[in-house]
Design an enzyme around this catalytic site. Structure first.
Site, PDB file in Angstrom:
ATOM      1  N   GLU A 120     -12.870  48.993 -64.977  1.00  0.00           N
ATOM      2  CA  GLU A 120     -12.729  47.842 -64.099  1.00  0.00           C
ATOM      3  C   GLU A 120     -13.551  48.024 -62.830  1.00  0.00           C
ATOM      4  O   GLU A 120     -14.251  47.099 -62.381  1.00  0.00           O
ATOM      5  CB  GLU A 120     -11.264  47.615 -63.738  1.00  0.00           C
ATOM      6  CG  GLU A 120     -11.053  46.396 -62.844  1.00  0.00           C
ATOM      7  CD  GLU A 120      -9.655  46.338 -62.253  1.00  0.00           C
ATOM      8  OE1 GLU A 120      -9.041  45.262 -62.323  1.00  0.00           O
ATOM      9  OE2 GLU A 120      -9.181  47.367 -61.709  1.00  0.00           O
ATOM     10  N   TRP A 160      -7.383  42.369 -67.335  1.00  0.00           N
ATOM     11  CA  TRP A 160      -7.658  40.981 -66.937  1.00  0.00           C
ATOM     12  C   TRP A 160      -7.346  39.964 -68.027  1.00  0.00           C
ATOM     13  O   TRP A 160      -7.610  38.769 -67.853  1.00  0.00           O
ATOM     14  CB  TRP A 160      -9.110  40.848 -66.488  1.00  0.00           C
ATOM     15  CG  TRP A 160      -9.325  41.396 -65.118  1.00  0.00           C
ATOM     16  CD1 TRP A 160      -9.466  42.708 -64.761  1.00  0.00           C
ATOM     17  CD2 TRP A 160      -9.381  40.657 -63.900  1.00  0.00           C
ATOM     18  NE1 TRP A 160      -9.608  42.831 -63.404  1.00  0.00           N
ATOM     19  CE2 TRP A 160      -9.572  41.585 -62.847  1.00  0.00           C
ATOM     20  CE3 TRP A 160      -9.318  39.294 -63.594  1.00  0.00           C
ATOM     21  CZ2 TRP A 160      -9.670  41.194 -61.515  1.00  0.00           C
ATOM     22  CZ3 TRP A 160      -9.425  38.909 -62.262  1.00  0.00           C
ATOM     23  CH2 TRP A 160      -9.596  39.843 -61.251  1.00  0.00           C
ATOM     24  N   TYR A 205     -13.948  39.556 -57.968  1.00  0.00           N
ATOM     25  CA  TYR A 205     -14.373  40.645 -57.071  1.00  0.00           C
ATOM     26  C   TYR A 205     -15.855  40.978 -57.136  1.00  0.00           C
ATOM     27  O   TYR A 205     -16.532  41.042 -56.115  1.00  0.00           O
ATOM     28  CB  TYR A 205     -13.571  41.915 -57.379  1.00  0.00           C
ATOM     29  CG  TYR A 205     -12.110  41.817 -57.062  1.00  0.00           C
ATOM     30  CD1 TYR A 205     -11.639  42.021 -55.766  1.00  0.00           C
ATOM     31  CD2 TYR A 205     -11.187  41.525 -58.059  1.00  0.00           C
ATOM     32  CE1 TYR A 205     -10.290  41.938 -55.480  1.00  0.00           C
ATOM     33  CE2 TYR A 205      -9.832  41.434 -57.774  1.00  0.00           C
ATOM     34  CZ  TYR A 205      -9.385  41.639 -56.487  1.00  0.00           C
ATOM     35  OH  TYR A 205      -8.051  41.550 -56.199  1.00  0.00           O
ATOM     36  N   CYS A 241      -6.656  40.089 -54.523  1.00  0.00           N
ATOM     37  CA  CYS A 241      -5.477  40.708 -53.918  1.00  0.00           C
ATOM     38  C   CYS A 241      -5.904  41.782 -52.922  1.00  0.00           C
ATOM     39  O   CYS A 241      -5.394  41.831 -51.810  1.00  0.00           O
ATOM     40  CB  CYS A 241      -4.574  41.307 -54.987  1.00  0.00           C
ATOM     41  SG  CYS A 241      -3.833  40.081 -56.081  1.00  0.00           S
ATOM     42  N   ARG A 258      -3.774  42.038 -49.503  1.00  0.00           N
ATOM     43  CA  ARG A 258      -2.869  40.971 -49.071  1.00  0.00           C
ATOM     44  C   ARG A 258      -1.594  40.921 -49.901  1.00  0.00           C
ATOM     45  O   ARG A 258      -0.523  40.553 -49.416  1.00  0.00           O
ATOM     46  CB  ARG A 258      -3.566  39.608 -49.151  1.00  0.00           C
ATOM     47  CG  ARG A 258      -3.906  39.187 -50.574  1.00  0.00           C
ATOM     48  CD  ARG A 258      -4.349  37.746 -50.703  1.00  0.00           C
ATOM     49  NE  ARG A 258      -4.627  37.425 -52.101  1.00  0.00           N
ATOM     50  CZ  ARG A 258      -3.714  37.005 -52.969  1.00  0.00           C
ATOM     51  NH1 ARG A 258      -2.452  36.827 -52.592  1.00  0.00           N
ATOM     52  NH2 ARG A 258      -4.038  36.743 -54.230  1.00  0.00           N
ATOM     53  N   ASP A 266       1.437  44.470 -56.117  1.00  0.00           N
ATOM     54  CA  ASP A 266       2.468  44.760 -57.111  1.00  0.00           C
ATOM     55  C   ASP A 266       2.644  46.273 -57.130  1.00  0.00           C
ATOM     56  O   ASP A 266       1.839  47.005 -57.705  1.00  0.00           O
ATOM     57  CB  ASP A 266       2.012  44.233 -58.472  1.00  0.00           C
ATOM     58  CG  ASP A 266       3.018  44.492 -59.589  1.00  0.00           C
ATOM     59  OD1 ASP A 266       3.898  45.371 -59.412  1.00  0.00           O
ATOM     60  OD2 ASP A 266       2.915  43.847 -60.644  1.00  0.00           O
ATOM     61  N   ASN A 286      -4.879  50.578 -57.813  1.00  0.00           N
ATOM     62  CA  ASN A 286      -5.653  50.271 -56.610  1.00  0.00           C
ATOM     63  C   ASN A 286      -5.975  51.534 -55.828  1.00  0.00           C
ATOM     64  O   ASN A 286      -7.101  51.720 -55.352  1.00  0.00           O
ATOM     65  CB  ASN A 286      -4.892  49.293 -55.719  1.00  0.00           C
ATOM     66  CG  ASN A 286      -4.534  47.987 -56.385  1.00  0.00           C
ATOM     67  OD1 ASN A 286      -3.439  47.469 -56.191  1.00  0.00           O
ATOM     68  ND2 ASN A 286      -5.433  47.447 -57.195  1.00  0.00           N
TER      69      ASN A 286
END
Length: 279
Positions: free
Chosen positions: A58, A82, A106, A160, A180, A183, A191
């Site tokens: 990703e 995705w 992104y 996000c 922002r 999860d 992340n």
């Protein structure tokens, strides 16, 4: 990753019940901040499944500048991160299939930001150029949040993790990312790993040492149907952090990296999740 588990506990102990667009409901806290010193190891979660290959592919997809899910599958065909967003995007347009385009997600914003006069800005490359030639700049920023391109009919998912900033000091490169919406069970471990890996990549091609990844979160939430899984994670003692190994092929551009360049060394996880680590 003790700090990540502490964040889960904080949300469970002090969070507020709120509705959300999925209808599942969340318990959430607003405003979390964590620092990960990459000299102490790579911040890979060891208390739940880490889909390492999906995370790496990703990130490489983002870096490529693509907004097409087929390009993601070409990097790693088993990547499903995705799939649901793509299916929801098709439904909003009344389609059963398309060419894979998901709008300006992104990668498009990072590498092909559109200006008012029709130009495209490669934000990531400009940031790398500043790191190399003006490392004390306070403008080494990549912004994914484009208010003109976040309508649900225009993009599969508004960003996000909205923007990130690099900082150079004493031969070390650090990165702070603002998210922002987070999860905490499914997304945040990915992340953390993704931006830490991006930091390693940029540090490698700019001849700097990785410093800190700083993670700032706005709406930090746990979905109600993931509460018990979070409690199970908290009950597990995290293992020591692994190390990241990046194969040296003389990469000088952020576009030079491929999947096989990256390996986690001395990665340990709990027996209950070892069988899930194939993807």
């Amino acid at each position: 990753m003790k700090n990540y588990l502490e964040q889960l506990q904080l949300i469970l102990d002090t969070g507020t019940r709120r509705g959300d667009r999925t209808g599942v409901g969340t318990i959430s806290t607003f405003g979390l901040h964590t620092r990960y010193d990459l000299s102490q190891g790579f911040p890979a979660v060891t208390t739940k499944k880490l889909v390492w290959k999906s995370m790496v592919s990703e990130l490489l997809w983002f870096v490529s500048g693509s907004g097409n899910i087929n390009d993601l599958k070409d990097i790693y065909r088993h990547n499903k991160l995705w799939d649901l967003n793509y299916q929801d995007y098709l439904k909003r347009h009344g389609l059963e299939t398309s060419n894979g385009d998901m709008g300006r997600v992104y990668g498009q914003q990072w590498r092909k930001w559109r200006t008012a006069d029709g130009r495209e800005v490669d934000q990531l490359q400009e940031a790398i150029d500043l790191i190399r030639h003006n490392p004390e700049s306070r403008r080494i920023i990549v912004n994914a949040w484009n208010p003109g391109e976040i309508d649900p009919m225009d993009v599969a998912l508004p960003p996000c993790h909205s923007f990130f900033q690099f900082y150079v000091a004493e031969g070390k490169l650090s990165l702070q990312m603002y998210q922002r919406s987070a999860d905490m069970f499914l997304g945040v471990p990915l992340n953390i790993a993704s931006y830490s890996l991006l930091l390693h990549m940029v540090a490698r091609i700019t001849d700097l040492q990785p410093g800190e990844f700083i993670h700032s979160i706005g709406d930090a939430h746990i979905y109600l149907d993931a509460i018990e899984q979070c409690r199970e994670q908290i009950s597990r003692k995290p293992f020591p952090l692994p190390q990241i190994s990046i194969r040296d092929r003389g990469q000088r551009s952020v576009d030079d990296f491929v999947m096989d360049d990256f390996e986690l060394l001395n990665y340990q996880c709990h027996e209950a999740i070892k069988a899930q680590m194939a993807v």
